[in-house]
Scaffold this active site. Structure first.
Site, short mmCIF file in Angstrom:
data_model
loop_
_atom_site.label_atom_id
_atom_site.label_comp_id
_atom_site.label_asym_id
_atom_site.label_seq_id
_atom_site.Cartn_x
_atom_site.Cartn_y
_atom_site.Cartn_z
N CYS A 88 15.71 49.13 4.08
CA CYS A 88 15.63 50.50 4.59
C CYS A 88 16.59 50.76 5.75
O CYS A 88 16.55 51.82 6.36
CB CYS A 88 14.19 50.83 4.99
SG CYS A 88 13.67 49.94 6.47
N TYR B 55 -6.75 2.28 5.98
CA TYR B 55 -5.83 1.19 5.69
C TYR B 55 -5.84 0.03 6.67
O TYR B 55 -5.03 -0.88 6.56
CB TYR B 55 -4.41 1.74 5.59
CG TYR B 55 -3.96 2.57 6.76
CD1 TYR B 55 -3.78 1.99 8.01
CD2 TYR B 55 -3.74 3.93 6.63
CE1 TYR B 55 -3.37 2.73 9.10
CE2 TYR B 55 -3.34 4.69 7.70
CZ TYR B 55 -3.15 4.09 8.94
OH TYR B 55 -2.77 4.83 10.00
N LYS C 23 10.57 3.50 3.29
CA LYS C 23 10.43 4.95 3.12
C LYS C 23 11.13 5.40 1.84
O LYS C 23 12.27 5.01 1.59
CB LYS C 23 11.08 5.67 4.32
CG LYS C 23 10.41 5.39 5.66
CD LYS C 23 9.11 6.14 5.83
CE LYS C 23 9.29 7.58 6.17
NZ LYS C 23 9.31 7.92 7.55
N CYS D 38 9.35 51.44 4.73
CA CYS D 38 10.21 50.41 4.11
C CYS D 38 9.56 49.97 2.79
O CYS D 38 8.43 49.47 2.79
CB CYS D 38 10.33 49.26 5.11
SG CYS D 38 11.22 47.84 4.50
N GLU E 54 0.86 -1.20 0.00
CA GLU E 54 0.00 0.00 0.00
C GLU E 54 0.88 1.23 0.00
O GLU E 54 2.00 1.19 0.50
CB GLU E 54 -0.84 0.05 1.29
CG GLU E 54 -1.73 -1.14 1.45
CD GLU E 54 -2.36 -1.18 2.86
OE1 GLU E 54 -2.38 -0.16 3.56
OE2 GLU E 54 -2.82 -2.27 3.22
N CYS F 52 17.50 46.08 8.40
CA CYS F 52 16.66 45.75 7.25
C CYS F 52 17.45 45.97 5.96
O CYS F 52 18.03 47.04 5.76
CB CYS F 52 15.41 46.64 7.26
SG CYS F 52 14.40 46.40 5.79
N CYS G 275 11.21 43.97 10.36
CA CYS G 275 11.60 45.36 10.20
C CYS G 275 10.42 46.19 10.69
O CYS G 275 9.31 46.07 10.17
CB CYS G 275 11.87 45.66 8.72
SG CYS G 275 11.92 47.44 8.41
N LYS H 173 2.10 4.67 1.51
CA LYS H 173 2.11 5.23 2.87
C LYS H 173 1.77 6.71 2.75
O LYS H 173 2.57 7.51 2.26
CB LYS H 173 3.48 5.03 3.49
CG LYS H 173 3.53 5.43 4.95
CD LYS H 173 4.84 4.97 5.57
CE LYS H 173 4.88 5.25 7.06
NZ LYS H 173 4.79 6.65 7.40
N ASP I 115 1.16 10.47 3.72
CA ASP I 115 1.90 11.30 4.66
C ASP I 115 0.99 12.37 5.25
O ASP I 115 0.90 13.49 4.76
CB ASP I 115 3.08 11.96 3.91
CG ASP I 115 4.11 12.49 4.87
OD1 ASP I 115 4.00 12.21 6.07
OD2 ASP I 115 5.03 13.18 4.40
S1 IVH Z 1 -0.51 0.47 8.66
C1 IVH Z 1 0.56 -0.74 13.32
N1 IVH Z 1 -0.83 1.54 6.32
O1 IVH Z 1 2.16 5.39 8.91
C2 IVH Z 1 0.55 0.40 12.40
N2 IVH Z 1 -0.01 2.92 8.05
O2 IVH Z 1 4.54 4.73 10.86
C3 IVH Z 1 -0.11 0.01 11.13
N3 IVH Z 1 0.36 5.24 7.38
O3 IVH Z 1 0.78 5.51 12.11
C4 IVH Z 1 -0.16 1.11 10.21
N4 IVH Z 1 -0.29 5.03 5.29
O4 IVH Z 1 -0.34 6.89 10.32
C5 IVH Z 1 -0.44 1.74 7.58
N5 IVH Z 1 -1.21 2.33 4.17
C6 IVH Z 1 -0.83 2.55 5.42
C7 IVH Z 1 -0.40 3.81 5.88
C8 IVH Z 1 0.01 3.95 7.21
C9 IVH Z 1 0.16 5.87 6.21
C10 IVH Z 1 0.88 5.89 8.61
C11 IVH Z 1 0.05 5.63 9.83
C12 IVH Z 1 0.96 5.00 10.84
C13 IVH Z 1 2.31 5.36 10.31
C14 IVH Z 1 3.26 4.27 10.69
#
Ligand code: IVH
Length: 668
Positions: free
Chosen positions: A409, A225, A312, A430, A113, A406, A424, A115, A117
């Site tokens: 000015c 998720y 990551k 200015c 999946e 500044c 400033c 991840k 952010d």
């Molecule tokens: S599974 C036991 N799936 O990443 C934790 N996490 O560092 C299981 N996150 O706290 C998490 N996308 O906030 C999972 N597809 C995804 C995710 C995901 C983002 C975040 C989530 C979690 C952090 C883990």
């Protein structure tokens, strides 16, 4: 490494990590990348393993970080919200895969999946209706942000269909799409407010706002998720996600079932670049064992599941030379340092500048002139400097020192207490501040002067025709037409537009003045509460803070604005020009003034009304709803589950608690 060296290194690493934790969680302003942070953490973990005699329960390795905020009611999670172990390379992933193979001794599949952010959220539903939305907090308990989450349009308040369990829990990530993030920062810049560094900070900051109607405006989104405790009763994680989608949750279409590591690597390879086309930020891929039975066999460590790992994405980095630091002065006078770099290719674009944010960041990077620096383009739009390579530094190189005057000015800069930025203070003399203020004054949401753009403002300023906003109303056609690229038609359009702006209502005029921290909403609240500019100018600071959403910082800034004779002169001249400085219907929204002068804190949950409804009821009866308890609090409207820290504070300051019924009687 001997014991003594190890002790010193461990202490150093702990202090450094604590500092970065503070910057990340408290200041929302990290100065190193997640990757660099993880490397430090791994180094500390390794040393603590080798030298267990230096164990310390307060070590940063023992905590997951916390986003808890005592303004919210705390809720304990039924299942702890853990984090994931991170890996950064195919080799580390291979280690993970081999461990799983060894522990399971059976065939298995992975689900890959993206991840997302953002900030994690846990939702519970009772008989199909949303009950609570809670942040991760410290993993054990988090903040009850239900009212805020209910404003997110893509999250179901009621589950779809009729096949759902009585008790249902689902976890996901709340995100702010790039488009929304950019617009939000644009507005913040316009209002002179500090910018969010990335969509993740913006999403978590938004979720922690105390006013859910503000949250609603920010257009958050969420992707789901995981269903902890398997309430849907399927055999696999995959099937649970498909079913979660059927009951109404957004589940990414980009998840994939993989047989073996090779398919996982293919997925990673694809998304490493394809993610740049997504509308939201992603920082990696999560790889999970699909079978729930096998997940159970693998179990958990104290911090994370053994059946999943986060790969990551590496933020793209490049090494280059710092040529110089220049300083930009904005409309509000805030001075922003910018690094000028030897141009370098990074994530497909040629980078020659990087933001340095403020003096603290320059100091913590220990930047010296001519340094070789590592630049990174992570979740941020503008690249940032991650570190300076001290080994390549010229021995005589001088540290970069923040300017004291500044650059536009020459006025000595000032730093307001508790703020990172230098300003400033010469706001009426200015040039970039003057031009910025004029541009703000004429902008669409302020006086909406058609036909005047920043180039024309520059021309008017260069030609000495406009030195401050009131001069605009003295402009004559014969002064405008000789200007470059200005025809008779354009000049007429500008003059007509200036004429029309006399009808702009007071709240927008107030916004147009560009008082620091007085954005559109604050201006509306002030205008509605005070009615006219003279009352606003005379109102004592304490009284200002009794107005809806006006805190000490805004009140102080308003007060300061009116203490400056140059500002009073601008207002007087604008009045002479016929600009509107009063509201037609003062306090039209007020139902009564039964709560006038009272400031009330709401805490806990209530039987008859939601917290938001109560808030509105306080305000339409002339009271002020404040978020934190102080000696100036008149009452605490206390419901169930009031946070213990609030209760202690209320007791120590002897603030009376009133129930929902007491309150309803007060406004009857
Ligand atoms: S599974 C036991 N799936 O990443 C934790 N996490 O560092 C299981 N996150 O706290 C998490 N996308 O906030 C999972 N597809 C995804 C995710 C995901 C983002 C975040 C989530 C979690 C952090 C883990």
């Amino acid at each position: 490494m001997d014991r003594e060296e190890a002790a010193k290194k461990i202490a150093d690493l702990r202090a450094t990590l604590e500092e970065h934790n503070y910057r990340y969680y408290v200041l929302s302003s990290p100065v190193i990348s997640d990757y660099a942070y993880d490397l430090l953490m791994k180094e500390l973990e390794q040393l603590e393993k080798e030298f267990p005699e230096f164990d310390d329960p307060a070590s940063p390795t023992r905590r997951v970080g916390s986003d808890r905020n005592e303004e919210f009611v705390q809720v304990k999670h039924r299942y702890p919200m853990l984090s994931l172990a991170n890996v950064y390379s195919a080799e580390e992933l291979l280690d993970f895969d081999q461990r799983i193979r060894k522990d399971l001794e059976a065939d298995f599949q992975y689900v890959c999946e993206l991840k997302f952010d953002g900030t994690s959220i846990s939702l519970t539903y009772k008989n199909g209706l949303m009950e609570k939305a809670v942040t991760r907090g410290d993993g054990e308990s988090g903040d009850d942000v239900t009212a805020n989450v209910k404003t997110i349009a893509s999250i179901p308040l009621r589950l779809r269909g009729d096949h759902y369990p009585e008790d249902f829990e689902i976890r996901g990530e709340i995100v702010m799409p790039f488009r929304v993030f950019e617009e939000l920062n644009r507005q913040r810049e316009e209002n002179g407010e500090p910018l969010f560094a990335n969509p993740r900070n913006a999403a978590s900051g938004t979720l922690k706002l105390l006013n859910s109607s503000e949250v609603a405006k920010r257009k958050l989104d969420a992707w789901f998720y995981m269903t902890p405790g398997n309430p849907l009763g399927n055999q696999t994680h995959w099937d649970n996600l498909q079913e979660a989608a059927k009951v109404g949750f957004k589940v990414s279409k980009n998840i994939r079932l993989c047989n073996g590591l090779e398919e996982v690597l293919e997925y990673l390879h694809h998304w490493e670049t394809a993610r740049f086309d997504l509308p939201v930020a992603t920082d990696g891929v999560v790889i999970k064992v699909n079978s729930l039975k096998q997940q159970e066999i693998l179990g958990f460590t104290a911090k994370s599941p053994r059946w999943a790992v986060a790969y990551k994405f590496k933020a793209e980095q490049a090494s280059t030379t710092l040529l110089s630091v220049s300083y930009q002065v904005g409309r509000t006078g805030a001075v922003t340092p910018v690094a000028n770099l030897e141009p370098v290719l990074l994530a497909g674009t040629r980078v020659k500048r990087a933001s340095l944010h403020n003096a603290d960041i320059i100091a913590s990077l220990d930047l010296h002139e001519g340094d070789t620096v590592l630049v990174e383009k992570g979740g941020e739009i503008i690249p940032k400097i991650v570190e300076a390579d001290t080994s390549l530094r010229h021995p005589l190189a001088q540290p970069v020192r923040f300017i004291t005057k500044c650059p536009e000015c020459q006025t000595p800069l000032v730093r307001l207490e508790g703020e990172a930025a230098f300003y400033c203070p010469n706001d009426t003399g200015c040039p970039p501040q003057i031009k910025g203020k004029i541009e703000h004054f004429i902008s669409r949401k302020a006086m909406n002067i058609d036909g005047l753009g920043s180039e024309t403002v520059d021309l008017l300023y260069q030609n000495g025709l406009v030195r401050q906003v009131a001069d605009l109303y003295q402009l004559k056609k014969e002064q405008l037409t000789p200007l470059e690229r200005m025809g008779e038609k354009s000049a007429e359009r500008i003059l007509k537009s200036l004429e029309d702006s006399r009808k702009v209502p007071f709240s927008r005029v107030l916004f147009a003045l560009g008082i620091r921290y007085v954005g559109e909403t604050v201006a509306k609240n002030l205008a509605a509460a005070v009615g006219n500019i003279d009352r606003l100018g005379q109102m004592p600071q304490e009284e200002l803070t009794t107005i809806n959403e006006i805190g000490d910082k805004i009140a102080e800034s308003v007060k300061e604005y009116f203490q400056n004779p140059a500002h009073l002169e601008i207002i007087a001249r604008l009045k002479d020009a016929g600009i509107c400085f009063e509201t037609e219907t003062t306090d039209a929204e007020l139902k009564s003034d039964k709560l006038a002068g009272l400031s009330i804190v709401i805490s806990g949950t209530f039987a008859k009304h939601s917290r938001d409804e109560l808030k509105v009821m306080i305000e339409v009866n002339g009271g002020k709803n404040v978020s934190s308890i102080s000696k100036n609090t008149s009452y605490i409207l206390a419901g169930e589950n009031m946070g213990p820290s609030k209760l202690d504070k209320a007791r120590s300051l002897k603030i009376p608690l009133i129930s929902e019924d007491d309150f309803l009687k007060m406004i009857e």
